[in-house]
Design a protein around this motif. Structure first.
Motif, PDB file in Angstrom:
ATOM      1  N   ASP A  40       0.843  -1.204   0.000  1.00  0.00           N
ATOM      2  CA  ASP A  40       0.000   0.000   0.000  1.00  0.00           C
ATOM      3  C   ASP A  40       0.878   1.254   0.000  1.00  0.00           C
ATOM      4  OD1 ASP A  40      -2.358  -1.445   0.062  1.00  0.00           O
ATOM      5  OD2 ASP A  40      -2.536  -1.355   2.250  1.00  0.00           O
ATOM      6  N   LYS A  41       1.880   1.249   0.871  1.00  0.00           N
ATOM      7  CA  LYS A  41       2.791   2.391   0.956  1.00  0.00           C
ATOM      8  C   LYS A  41       3.638   2.515  -0.310  1.00  0.00           C
ATOM      9  CE  LYS A  41       3.047   2.381   5.966  1.00  0.00           C
ATOM     10  NZ  LYS A  41       3.892   2.134   7.137  1.00  0.00           N
ATOM     11  N   LEU A  42       4.066   1.365  -0.851  1.00  0.00           N
ATOM     12  CA  LEU A  42       4.861   1.390  -2.079  1.00  0.00           C
ATOM     13  C   LEU A  42       4.063   2.004  -3.218  1.00  0.00           C
ATOM     14  CD1 LEU A  42       7.566   0.596  -3.405  1.00  0.00           C
ATOM     15  CD2 LEU A  42       6.487  -1.589  -4.014  1.00  0.00           C
ATOM     16  N   GLN A  43       2.804   1.629  -3.337  1.00  0.00           N
ATOM     17  CA  GLN A  43       1.968   2.195  -4.389  1.00  0.00           C
ATOM     18  C   GLN A  43       1.840   3.708  -4.227  1.00  0.00           C
ATOM     19  OE1 GLN A  43      -2.094   0.832  -4.568  1.00  0.00           O
ATOM     20  NE2 GLN A  43      -2.456   1.836  -6.523  1.00  0.00           N
ATOM     21  N   LEU A  44       1.642   4.148  -3.006  1.00  0.00           N
ATOM     22  CA  LEU A  44       1.471   5.574  -2.729  1.00  0.00           C
ATOM     23  C   LEU A  44       2.737   6.358  -3.082  1.00  0.00           C
ATOM     24  CD1 LEU A  44      -0.634   7.515  -1.357  1.00  0.00           C
ATOM     25  CD2 LEU A  44       0.775   7.273   0.684  1.00  0.00           C
ATOM     26  N   TRP A  45       3.885   5.907  -2.618  1.00  0.00           N
ATOM     27  CA  TRP A  45       5.117   6.655  -2.817  1.00  0.00           C
ATOM     28  C   TRP A  45       5.638   6.545  -4.248  1.00  0.00           C
ATOM     29  CZ3 TRP A  45       6.291  10.485   0.122  1.00  0.00           C
ATOM     30  CH2 TRP A  45       5.791  10.504   1.417  1.00  0.00           C
ATOM     31  N   THR A  46       5.454   5.395  -4.892  1.00  0.00           N
ATOM     32  CA  THR A  46       5.874   5.299  -6.294  1.00  0.00           C
ATOM     33  C   THR A  46       4.981   6.173  -7.164  1.00  0.00           C
ATOM     34  OG1 THR A  46       4.560   3.276  -6.609  1.00  0.00           O
ATOM     35  CG2 THR A  46       6.915   3.000  -6.095  1.00  0.00           C
ATOM     36  N   GLY A  47       3.708   6.240  -6.829  1.00  0.00           N
ATOM     37  CA  GLY A  47       2.806   7.128  -7.562  1.00  0.00           C
ATOM     38  C   GLY A  47       3.205   8.580  -7.404  1.00  0.00           C
ATOM     39  N   LEU A  71      12.042   2.222 -11.515  1.00  0.00           N
ATOM     40  CA  LEU A  71      11.699   1.418 -10.342  1.00  0.00           C
ATOM     41  C   LEU A  71      10.326   1.789  -9.784  1.00  0.00           C
ATOM     42  CD1 LEU A  71      15.152   1.237  -8.539  1.00  0.00           C
ATOM     43  CD2 LEU A  71      14.049  -0.507  -9.974  1.00  0.00           C
ATOM     44  N   SER A  72       9.963   3.059  -9.871  1.00  0.00           N
ATOM     45  CA  SER A  72       8.628   3.477  -9.418  1.00  0.00           C
ATOM     46  C   SER A  72       7.538   2.866 -10.284  1.00  0.00           C
ATOM     47  CB  SER A  72       8.509   4.999  -9.427  1.00  0.00           C
ATOM     48  OG  SER A  72       9.282   5.549  -8.399  1.00  0.00           O
ATOM     49  N   PHE A  73       7.766   2.835 -11.584  1.00  0.00           N
ATOM     50  CA  PHE A  73       6.776   2.212 -12.470  1.00  0.00           C
ATOM     51  C   PHE A  73       6.574   0.749 -12.093  1.00  0.00           C
ATOM     52  CE2 PHE A  73       5.859  -0.404 -16.177  1.00  0.00           C
ATOM     53  CZ  PHE A  73       4.637   0.117 -16.552  1.00  0.00           C
ATOM     54  N   PHE A  74       7.660   0.003 -11.985  1.00  0.00           N
ATOM     55  CA  PHE A  74       7.546  -1.416 -11.654  1.00  0.00           C
ATOM     56  C   PHE A  74       7.018  -1.611 -10.232  1.00  0.00           C
ATOM     57  CE2 PHE A  74      10.079  -1.937 -15.443  1.00  0.00           C
ATOM     58  CZ  PHE A  74       9.600  -3.128 -15.970  1.00  0.00           C
ATOM     59  N   GLY A  75       7.401  -0.736  -9.305  1.00  0.00           N
ATOM     60  CA  GLY A  75       6.877  -0.813  -7.944  1.00  0.00           C
ATOM     61  C   GLY A  75       5.382  -0.557  -7.900  1.00  0.00           C
ATOM     62  N   HIS A  76       4.929   0.387  -8.705  1.00  0.00           N
ATOM     63  CA  HIS A  76       3.497   0.702  -8.775  1.00  0.00           C
ATOM     64  C   HIS A  76       2.714  -0.495  -9.336  1.00  0.00           C
ATOM     65  CE1 HIS A  76       0.968   4.178  -8.049  1.00  0.00           C
ATOM     66  NE2 HIS A  76       0.298   3.951  -9.160  1.00  0.00           N
ATOM     67  N   VAL A  77       3.245  -1.073 -10.411  1.00  0.00           N
ATOM     68  CA  VAL A  77       2.600  -2.251 -11.008  1.00  0.00           C
ATOM     69  C   VAL A  77       2.598  -3.416 -10.020  1.00  0.00           C
ATOM     70  CG1 VAL A  77       2.805  -4.002 -12.838  1.00  0.00           C
ATOM     71  CG2 VAL A  77       3.072  -1.573 -13.401  1.00  0.00           C
ATOM     72  N   ALA A  78       3.720  -3.636  -9.338  1.00  0.00           N
ATOM     73  CA  ALA A  78       3.800  -4.723  -8.359  1.00  0.00           C
ATOM     74  C   ALA A  78       2.793  -4.521  -7.232  1.00  0.00           C
ATOM     75  CB  ALA A  78       5.219  -4.821  -7.793  1.00  0.00           C
ATOM     76  N   SER A  79       2.642  -3.285  -6.783  1.00  0.00           N
ATOM     77  CA  SER A  79       1.694  -2.987  -5.701  1.00  0.00           C
ATOM     78  C   SER A  79       0.263  -3.269  -6.121  1.00  0.00           C
ATOM     79  CB  SER A  79       1.820  -1.517  -5.286  1.00  0.00           C
ATOM     80  OG  SER A  79       3.093  -1.258  -4.802  1.00  0.00           O
ATOM     81  N   ILE A  80      -0.084  -2.814  -7.301  1.00  0.00           N
ATOM     82  CA  ILE A  80      -1.448  -3.039  -7.794  1.00  0.00           C
ATOM     83  C   ILE A  80      -1.691  -4.530  -8.005  1.00  0.00           C
ATOM     84  CG2 ILE A  80      -3.017  -2.611  -9.729  1.00  0.00           C
ATOM     85  CD1 ILE A  80      -1.555   0.170  -9.954  1.00  0.00           C
TER      86      ILE A  80
END
Length: 167
Positions: free
Chosen positions: A44-51, A103-112
Motif C-alpha cells: 500500500d505504501k509502495l503504491q502511494l510513494w511510487t505514484g 523502479l517506481s513504475f515497476f513498484g506501482h505495477v507490483a503494488s497493484i
C-alpha cells in the motif's frame, strides 16, 4: 520515433496525451494526500510513494521535453534524453532521476498486482509474484542503463545538444 511522430505530434493527439498526463498527475496527488496517513501495508505504501514519484517525474520530464522542443528548438530525440545521463556531473542527478522512475513504475505495477491478486499462480503467492515484478524492474533498469550509456562507456553527445550540458 520519426515514423511515429506523425501520429503523436498531431496537435489533437498531442493535446489528448498532455491532458492524460495532467489528469494522471492531479489524480495521483489527490490520492496521495487523501490516503497517505491511513495506509499500513508495505505494498500500500509502495503504491502511494511510487505514484508520488511518478507524478514528480512526469511533471519534470514533460516540462523538459516541451522546453527542449519549443524554447531550445532541439529535436527531443535519443540524444536529448541521454545528454545528462552520459555527462558528469549531470549524471549524478539523471541516474537516480531515471532509475527511480523505472523502479517506481515497476513498484506501482507490483503494488497493484499484489492488491488485486487473490490466488497463487504457479504455486507463487501474490506477495512473491509482486516481488518478481520488482526484480524484473531492477533487471530492466540495468539493461536500459547499459543501452543508454553504450555499455556504461558513455555516448558522444552531438554539439547541438551541448546547450543541455553546459558546453
Amino acid at each position: 520515433m520519426e515514423s511515429l511522430r506523425v501520429v503523436y505530434r498531431n496537435p489533437v493527439i498531442e493535446g489528448v496525451l498532455l491532458l492524460a498526463v495532467i489528469i494522471q498527475i492531479i489524480s495521483g496527488l489527490s490520492l496521495f494526500f487523501k490516503k497517505r496517513k491511513s495506509l499500513t501495508g508495505f505494498y500500500d505504501k509502495l503504491q502511494l510513494w511510487t505514484g508520488m514519484y511518478m507524478a514528480f517525474f512526469l511533471l519534470i520530464h514533460v516540462g523538459a521535453v516541451l522546453t527542449g522542443r519549443f524554447i531550445l528548438k532541439l529535436d527531443t530525440n535519443f540524444y536529448f534524453g541521454v545528454a545528462g545521463l552520459n555527462t558528469f556531473p549531470f549524471n549524478l542527478f539523471f541516474i537516480p532521476y531515471y532509475g527511480l522512475a523505472v523502479l517506481s513504475f515497476f513498484g506501482h505495477v507490483a503494488s497493484i498486482h499484489f492488491q488485486k491478486m487473490k490466488k497463487n499462480i504457479f504455486g507463487l503467492s501474490p506477495r512473491k509474484q509482486a516481488g518478481i515484478i520488482l526484480w524484473i524492474g531492477c533487471i530492466y533498469l540495468v539493461i536500459t542503463f547499459y543501452g543508454l550509456t553504450n555499455g556504461f562507456q558513455g555516448i558522444e553527445i552531438p554539439s547541438a545538444y551541448h546547450v543541455l550540458i553546459g558546453k
